[in-house]
Design a protein around this motif. Structure first.
Motif, PDB file in Angstrom:
ATOM      1  N   ARG A  37       0.795  -1.228   0.000  1.00  0.00           N
ATOM      2  CA  ARG A  37       0.000   0.000   0.000  1.00  0.00           C
ATOM      3  C   ARG A  37       0.827   1.278   0.000  1.00  0.00           C
ATOM      4  O   ARG A  37       0.296   2.355  -0.287  1.00  0.00           O
ATOM      5  CB  ARG A  37      -0.918   0.019   1.225  1.00  0.00           C
ATOM      6  CG  ARG A  37      -1.931  -1.102   1.326  1.00  0.00           C
ATOM      7  CD  ARG A  37      -3.075  -1.007   0.336  1.00  0.00           C
ATOM      8  NE  ARG A  37      -3.803   0.213   0.353  1.00  0.00           N
ATOM      9  CZ  ARG A  37      -4.891   0.466   1.076  1.00  0.00           C
ATOM     10  NH1 ARG A  37      -5.359  -0.450   1.870  1.00  0.00           N
ATOM     11  NH2 ARG A  37      -5.491   1.618   0.991  1.00  0.00           N
ATOM     12  N   SER A  38       2.128   1.185   0.350  1.00  0.00           N
ATOM     13  CA  SER A  38       2.938   2.390   0.463  1.00  0.00           C
ATOM     14  C   SER A  38       4.320   2.161  -0.140  1.00  0.00           C
ATOM     15  O   SER A  38       5.062   1.292   0.324  1.00  0.00           O
ATOM     16  CB  SER A  38       3.089   2.780   1.939  1.00  0.00           C
ATOM     17  OG  SER A  38       4.130   3.717   2.103  1.00  0.00           O
ATOM     18  N   LEU A  74      -4.042   1.505   6.027  1.00  0.00           N
ATOM     19  CA  LEU A  74      -3.267   0.673   5.106  1.00  0.00           C
ATOM     20  C   LEU A  74      -3.673  -0.794   5.163  1.00  0.00           C
ATOM     21  O   LEU A  74      -3.668  -1.487   4.149  1.00  0.00           O
ATOM     22  CB  LEU A  74      -1.767   0.814   5.400  1.00  0.00           C
ATOM     23  CG  LEU A  74      -1.158   2.183   5.092  1.00  0.00           C
ATOM     24  CD1 LEU A  74       0.287   2.243   5.562  1.00  0.00           C
ATOM     25  CD2 LEU A  74      -1.270   2.529   3.625  1.00  0.00           C
ATOM     26  N   ALA A  98       0.133  10.737   5.425  1.00  0.00           N
ATOM     27  CA  ALA A  98      -0.229  10.212   4.100  1.00  0.00           C
ATOM     28  C   ALA A  98       0.725  10.750   3.041  1.00  0.00           C
ATOM     29  O   ALA A  98       1.136  10.019   2.128  1.00  0.00           O
ATOM     30  CB  ALA A  98      -1.676  10.566   3.764  1.00  0.00           C
ATOM     31  N   TYR A 101       4.246   9.015   3.642  1.00  0.00           N
ATOM     32  CA  TYR A 101       4.310   7.603   3.259  1.00  0.00           C
ATOM     33  C   TYR A 101       3.713   7.345   1.872  1.00  0.00           C
ATOM     34  O   TYR A 101       3.530   6.209   1.472  1.00  0.00           O
ATOM     35  CB  TYR A 101       3.640   6.732   4.330  1.00  0.00           C
ATOM     36  CG  TYR A 101       4.462   6.674   5.583  1.00  0.00           C
ATOM     37  CD1 TYR A 101       5.539   5.799   5.687  1.00  0.00           C
ATOM     38  CD2 TYR A 101       4.212   7.522   6.651  1.00  0.00           C
ATOM     39  CE1 TYR A 101       6.328   5.761   6.820  1.00  0.00           C
ATOM     40  CE2 TYR A 101       4.999   7.494   7.795  1.00  0.00           C
ATOM     41  CZ  TYR A 101       6.053   6.609   7.869  1.00  0.00           C
ATOM     42  OH  TYR A 101       6.841   6.576   8.998  1.00  0.00           O
ATOM     43  N   GLN A 102       3.421   8.428   1.148  1.00  0.00           N
ATOM     44  CA  GLN A 102       2.964   8.377  -0.253  1.00  0.00           C
ATOM     45  C   GLN A 102       1.718   7.498  -0.420  1.00  0.00           C
ATOM     46  O   GLN A 102       1.713   6.522  -1.173  1.00  0.00           O
ATOM     47  CB  GLN A 102       4.094   7.922  -1.165  1.00  0.00           C
ATOM     48  CG  GLN A 102       5.268   8.854  -1.147  1.00  0.00           C
ATOM     49  CD  GLN A 102       6.420   8.393  -2.006  1.00  0.00           C
ATOM     50  OE1 GLN A 102       6.285   7.491  -2.828  1.00  0.00           O
ATOM     51  NE2 GLN A 102       7.567   8.996  -1.839  1.00  0.00           N
ATOM     52  N   VAL A 103       0.655   7.898   0.285  1.00  0.00           N
ATOM     53  CA  VAL A 103      -0.630   7.215   0.210  1.00  0.00           C
ATOM     54  C   VAL A 103      -1.651   8.250  -0.291  1.00  0.00           C
ATOM     55  O   VAL A 103      -2.357   8.874   0.495  1.00  0.00           O
ATOM     56  CB  VAL A 103      -1.041   6.630   1.582  1.00  0.00           C
ATOM     57  CG1 VAL A 103      -2.311   5.799   1.464  1.00  0.00           C
ATOM     58  CG2 VAL A 103       0.095   5.803   2.176  1.00  0.00           C
TER      59      VAL A 103
END
Length: 172
Positions: A37-38, A74, A98, A101-103
């Motif tokens: 997810r990340s 996540l 977010a 952690y590039q979400v």
């Protein structure tokens, strides 16, 4: 989580996060699900950084509630900012995580929650945060709100919360 099926490059095992200054624990978190997810977790646990083989990872730049909300999102896709009081600050903190952690989807959900949180007591702090983050949409919304509801914002103590006088120039 379909990304985890058949991907031999994903790390196996669990990690425990030690969060904040008090190093509060979030235990038994699946590394491969975080990596799916990340991209930041994928890099952290997948390419030889010191965290790759660590059983415990220290995360000092946030608080337990915000980091728990990130991990919950996540792992379960559940977005929950908790009770109404403090919702705007939690959305700001979670949006920062977010981004870090590039979400992107979580970042958008936080941005939407922030836009829904604009009220007399939150308009000025959110205006400053929007200015700091470079969020033009939230900035414009807060400016409009302050202009349209000046008496309520003033009565709620919102104006006294202003810390950045550069932001005040935009209101005058």
């Amino acid at each position: 989580l379909a990304k985890t099926r058949g991907d031999a490059t994903l790390p196996q095992g669990m990690v425990t996060f030690l969060v904040g200054d008090d190093e509060e624990r979030i235990e038994h978190v699946s590394k491969n699900n975080l990596c799916a997810r990340s991209p930041v977790f994928r890099t952290m646990f997948g390419i030889g950084m010191k965290e790759r083989d660590a059983a415990e990872v220290t995360v000092s730049h946030t608080d337990l509630a915000s980091f728990t909300a990130l991990v919950r999102y996540l792992l379960t896709d559940q977005f929950d900012l908790g009770e109404e009081e403090g919702r705007a600050q939690r959305a700001l903190d979670l949006r920062e995580l977010a981004q870090m952690y590039q979400v992107p989807r979580l970042e958008l959900l936080c941005a939407q929650a922030l836009q829904e949180s604009v009220a007399p007591a939150t308009a000025v702090p959110l205006l400053e945060a929007a200015h700091t983050m470079g969020d033009g949409r939230l900035l414009a919304q807060c400016r409009r709100y302050v202009a349209d509801h000046a008496a309520e914002v003033r009565a709620s103590g919102g104006v006294e919360q202003l810390r950045d006088f550069g932001v005040a120039k935009g209101l005058l």
